[in-house]
Write an enzyme that holds these catalytic residues in place. Structure first.
Site, short mmCIF file in Angstrom:
data_model
loop_
_atom_site.label_atom_id
_atom_site.label_comp_id
_atom_site.label_asym_id
_atom_site.label_seq_id
_atom_site.Cartn_x
_atom_site.Cartn_y
_atom_site.Cartn_z
N SER A 74 -6.58 -0.22 10.52
CA SER A 74 -6.62 -0.79 9.21
C SER A 74 -5.31 -1.68 8.93
CB SER A 74 -6.29 0.53 8.40
OG SER A 74 -5.06 0.92 8.20
N GLY A 89 -4.11 -5.27 9.36
CA GLY A 89 -4.44 -6.78 9.70
C GLY A 89 -3.43 -7.53 10.17
N THR A 100 -0.51 -8.16 7.38
CA THR A 100 0.62 -7.12 7.00
C THR A 100 1.51 -6.98 8.21
OG1 THR A 100 -1.27 -5.93 5.97
CG2 THR A 100 0.67 -4.62 6.61
N ARG A 101 0.95 -7.32 9.51
CA ARG A 101 1.80 -7.21 10.61
C ARG A 101 3.06 -8.10 10.69
NH1 ARG A 101 -0.65 -3.51 14.77
NH2 ARG A 101 -2.75 -3.16 14.02
N LYS A 102 2.44 -9.23 10.22
CA LYS A 102 3.72 -10.29 10.08
C LYS A 102 4.74 -10.13 9.04
CE LYS A 102 0.78 -14.15 11.55
NZ LYS A 102 0.02 -15.24 10.98
N ASN A 103 4.28 -9.14 8.10
CA ASN A 103 4.99 -8.96 6.67
C ASN A 103 5.89 -7.70 6.86
OD1 ASN A 103 2.93 -10.51 4.44
ND2 ASN A 103 4.43 -11.45 5.97
N ASN A 113 -4.98 3.12 2.62
CA ASN A 113 -3.90 2.31 2.47
C ASN A 113 -4.61 1.04 1.77
OD1 ASN A 113 -4.89 2.68 5.32
ND2 ASN A 113 -3.59 0.67 5.70
N CYS A 129 0.74 -1.23 -0.26
CA CYS A 129 -0.06 0.16 -0.12
C CYS A 129 0.87 1.05 0.14
CB CYS A 129 -1.03 0.07 1.15
SG CYS A 129 -0.03 -0.04 2.87
#
Length: 311
Positions: free
Chosen positions: A162, A164, A167-170, A273, A131
């Site tokens: 916003s 999830g 995304t947090r793992k990456n 985003n 994003c």
């Protein structure tokens, strides 16, 4: 009735659910499957309520239905860690993969910059960067098409609500993939990317800062005109994309300050985003779908995704 290309969405989280709403408005794409791993997930429930077929068995639950249901395009909004295997399984059945994870095993696509370069290449996997990349790389490209950019740095600030779990793992993959695309798509010789997840309540709108160091003194008039033209290109598919300030010139540094308001398809409008990522993915898939409908793109089962380094 206009022919539509049937699609599957993998990952019923924030991005997948927002994308589903956009695909339902598409003149050439028809979402028919939503794939998840948690039968109780909100995204799968919403998809079922919309009449979309669902499976909670991951991509393996979709594979037996791909040919029978005529699925030709799949969107992967899961995680960089599982994308390569998802892509391999679906490419083997002749399904084109639009990758919304930072895996970047296929070539990068940022629609206002390089969408048309993907025409006629028979690619089976295209990566939508991130994003932050979709919001900022057009600005780097707007500067680099005027004169060489030695260094490009982007800072994407998004609301915590916003972002999830995928995304947090990456986060590491996010920064590497975005920095790589700042160079390869944006045209900077060296790129850097930073993501800031802001926990403020009420949630803040997506904000992005772009800094470019030009190799020579910036041509202020030409760069300003180029940035204004690029803003209009992005606004064609993300109306809430706005230039807040800039370009600001300080020596060889060119700075641009942006905000991105979403359409509110799934999460409220602060989650720009989501919008810039899903709108870019839908626009890219629509171009491929138009090629398929015209008979100019014939997907080949078993084609492996082309490899792209994620420097």
């Amino acid at each position: 009735m206009t022919q539509k290309i049937k699609c599957a969405l993998i990952g019923p989280g924030n991005i997948g659910t927002d994308l589903l709403a956009k695909l339902q408005r598409s003149p050439v794409l028809e979402p028919v499957w939503m794939v998840g791993i948690d039968p109780e997930s909100d995204g799968l429930r919403r998809a079922r309520e919309m009449g979309i077929k669902t499976t909670a068995e991951g991509v393996d639950g979709l594979l037996p239905h791909v040919l029978a249901d005529g699925v030709q395009i799949a969107f992967d909004a899961t995680s960089a860690y599982v994308h390569a295997e998802n892509s391999r399984k679906l490419n083997a059945l002749g399904v084109l993969m639009i990758d919304l994870t930072p895996a970047a095993i296929g070539p990068y696509c940022v629609p206002p910059v390089n969408l048309k370069e993907h025409l006629g290449r028979a690619e089976m996997n295209v990566n939508m960067v991130t994003c932050g990349g979709q919001a900022t790389i057009p600005m780097v490209a707007a500067v680099s098409r005027v004169q060489p950019v030695a260094y490009g740095e982007i800072v994407a600030t998004v609301s915590s609500r916003s972002v999830g779990p995928g995304t947090r793992k990456n986060i590491d993959e996010f920064t590497r993939t975005t920095a790589g695309a700042v160079e390869r798509v944006g045209g900077a010789k060296k790129g850097k990317a930073i993501i800031v997840i802001n926990p403020a309540e009420p949630p803040l709108i997506m904000r992005d800062t772009v800094h470019c160091l030009t190799e020579t003194e910036p041509d202020q008039a030409a760069i300003t005109a180029s940035i204004q033209a690029m803003i209009k290109e992005v606004q064609k598919y993300v109306p809430g994309y706005k230039l807040v300030n800039g370009p600001v010139f300080d020596g060889n540094r060119v700075s641009v300050f942006l905000e991105v308001e979403g359409l509110g398809d799934y999460l409220p409008k602060y989650a720009g985003n989501l919008d810039i990522m899903t709108a870019a993915a839908a626009r890219t898939a629509e171009m491929f779908a138009e090629e398929m409908i015209k008979g100019e793109l014939n997907l080949r089962a078993g084609t492996a995704a082309s490899a792209t380094e994620t420097a």
